[in-house]
Design a protein around this motif. Structure first.
Motif, PDB file in Angstrom:
ATOM      1  N   GLY A 188      42.930 -14.413 -28.513  1.00  0.00           N
ATOM      2  CA  GLY A 188      41.656 -14.340 -29.190  1.00  0.00           C
ATOM      3  C   GLY A 188      41.642 -13.756 -30.341  1.00  0.00           C
ATOM      4  O   GLY A 188      40.836 -12.932 -30.630  1.00  0.00           O
ATOM      5  N   ALA A 189      42.627 -14.039 -31.492  1.00  0.00           N
ATOM      6  CA  ALA A 189      42.674 -13.323 -32.569  1.00  0.00           C
ATOM      7  C   ALA A 189      41.858 -12.841 -33.254  1.00  0.00           C
ATOM      8  O   ALA A 189      41.861 -12.162 -34.253  1.00  0.00           O
ATOM      9  N   SER A 190      40.885 -13.928 -33.685  1.00  0.00           N
ATOM     10  CA  SER A 190      39.698 -13.817 -34.542  1.00  0.00           C
ATOM     11  C   SER A 190      38.716 -12.916 -34.230  1.00  0.00           C
ATOM     12  O   SER A 190      37.764 -12.714 -34.973  1.00  0.00           O
ATOM     13  N   ALA A 191      38.499 -12.537 -32.919  1.00  0.00           N
ATOM     14  CA  ALA A 191      37.504 -11.729 -32.589  1.00  0.00           C
ATOM     15  C   ALA A 191      37.724 -10.207 -32.939  1.00  0.00           C
ATOM     16  O   ALA A 191      38.985  -9.754 -33.297  1.00  0.00           O
ATOM     17  N   GLY A 192      36.617  -9.365 -32.995  1.00  0.00           N
ATOM     18  CA  GLY A 192      36.649  -8.089 -33.663  1.00  0.00           C
ATOM     19  C   GLY A 192      37.673  -7.086 -33.061  1.00  0.00           C
ATOM     20  O   GLY A 192      38.587  -6.554 -33.780  1.00  0.00           O
ATOM     21  N   VAL A 193      37.683  -6.722 -31.637  1.00  0.00           N
ATOM     22  CA  VAL A 193      38.816  -5.826 -31.120  1.00  0.00           C
ATOM     23  C   VAL A 193      40.281  -6.507 -31.352  1.00  0.00           C
ATOM     24  O   VAL A 193      40.804  -5.681 -31.424  1.00  0.00           O
ATOM     25  N   ALA A 194      40.224  -7.744 -31.401  1.00  0.00           N
ATOM     26  CA  ALA A 194      41.579  -8.444 -31.183  1.00  0.00           C
ATOM     27  C   ALA A 194      41.973  -8.155 -32.945  1.00  0.00           C
ATOM     28  O   ALA A 194      43.174  -7.795 -33.220  1.00  0.00           O
ATOM     29  N   MET A 195      41.136  -8.232 -33.748  1.00  0.00           N
ATOM     30  CA  MET A 195      41.565  -8.275 -35.354  1.00  0.00           C
ATOM     31  C   MET A 195      41.910  -6.777 -35.477  1.00  0.00           C
ATOM     32  O   MET A 195      42.861  -6.336 -36.269  1.00  0.00           O
ATOM     33  N   ALA A 196      41.229  -5.939 -34.938  1.00  0.00           N
ATOM     34  CA  ALA A 196      41.630  -4.420 -35.005  1.00  0.00           C
ATOM     35  C   ALA A 196      43.169  -4.152 -34.446  1.00  0.00           C
ATOM     36  O   ALA A 196      43.852  -3.601 -34.976  1.00  0.00           O
ATOM     37  N   ALA A 197      43.088  -4.688 -33.330  1.00  0.00           N
ATOM     38  CA  ALA A 197      44.541  -4.665 -32.615  1.00  0.00           C
ATOM     39  C   ALA A 197      45.646  -5.169 -33.441  1.00  0.00           C
ATOM     40  O   ALA A 197      46.719  -4.397 -33.602  1.00  0.00           O
ATOM     41  N   ILE A 198      45.375  -6.262 -34.148  1.00  0.00           N
ATOM     42  CA  ILE A 198      46.572  -6.877 -35.161  1.00  0.00           C
ATOM     43  C   ILE A 198      46.753  -5.823 -36.234  1.00  0.00           C
ATOM     44  O   ILE A 198      47.720  -5.729 -36.589  1.00  0.00           O
ATOM     45  N   GLN A 199      45.533  -5.351 -36.981  1.00  0.00           N
ATOM     46  CA  GLN A 199      45.979  -4.324 -38.089  1.00  0.00           C
ATOM     47  C   GLN A 199      46.428  -3.172 -37.556  1.00  0.00           C
ATOM     48  O   GLN A 199      47.393  -2.676 -38.320  1.00  0.00           O
ATOM     49  N   ILE A 200      46.290  -2.428 -36.421  1.00  0.00           N
ATOM     50  CA  ILE A 200      46.864  -1.550 -36.022  1.00  0.00           C
ATOM     51  C   ILE A 200      48.092  -1.789 -35.620  1.00  0.00           C
ATOM     52  O   ILE A 200      49.077  -0.809 -36.149  1.00  0.00           O
TER      53      ILE A 200
END
Length: 169
Positions: free
Chosen positions: A16-28
């Motif tokens: 679910g990569a484009s959702a807010g928490v997922a995008m934060a996880a990607i960047q982290i």
């Protein structure tokens, strides 16, 4: 970071990569030096836009096998960590695409709250399943989370390496 125990050089897949928490996880994960950072979405257009946030490989789950794509991106090893926001519908692929000693951190269940588990896969790969929520944490545990977040992420936020963009459909 804390529950998933992600280390530099480990691989990660974010559902679910484009959702807010997922995008934060990607960047982290990218800021921590994870490789590859794999994003999964049902939208090829959203995946294309995620590369600017640290995604090394995108999986369009509406068009390709999640497991085959993960194995191709990791040299058939599987991922060390999965951040899952989907739940039930993604569970079997989550089991099959993890490396030996792989971890799964479930932070949401937008697809379903239930799944069947093949205990032999859990056993043979020595996998870890981790559920995360703030609902059952004490005030002290919440404070510790906030302090850990500040310690681990404020430098990246200050440097502009973490941001929360809006990616529309």
């Amino acid at each position: 970071m804390t529950n998933g125990q992600l280390h530099e050089g480990e691989s990660i897949r974010v559902n679910g990569a484009s959702a807010g928490v997922a995008m934060a996880a990607i960047q982290i994960a990218s800021a921590l030096g994870a490789k590859p950072v794999i994003a999964m979405s049902r939208s090829a257009a959203k995946l294309d836009r995620l590369s600017q946030f640290g995604v090394d490989a995108g999986i369009d789950s509406s068009r390709e096998s999640q497991v085959d794509a993960v194995m191709a991106a990791t040299g058939k090893r599987g991922v060390d960590l999965i951040i899952d926001t989907v739940g039930g519908p993604a569970f079997e692929a989550n089991m099959d695409s993890r490396a030996v000693k792989g971890r799964l951190v479930n932070i949401a269940r937008v697809g379903s709250t239930t799944a069947q588990i093949d205990l032999e896969k859990l056993w043979l790969k020595r996998l870890k399943l981790i559920g995360v929520t703030f609902r059952t944490r004490t005030e002290q545990e919440r404070l510790e989370c906030i302090q850990a977040c500040a310690r681990d992420l404020l430098p990246a936020l200050e440097a502009g390496r973490l941001r929360l963009p809006i990616i529309a459909a």
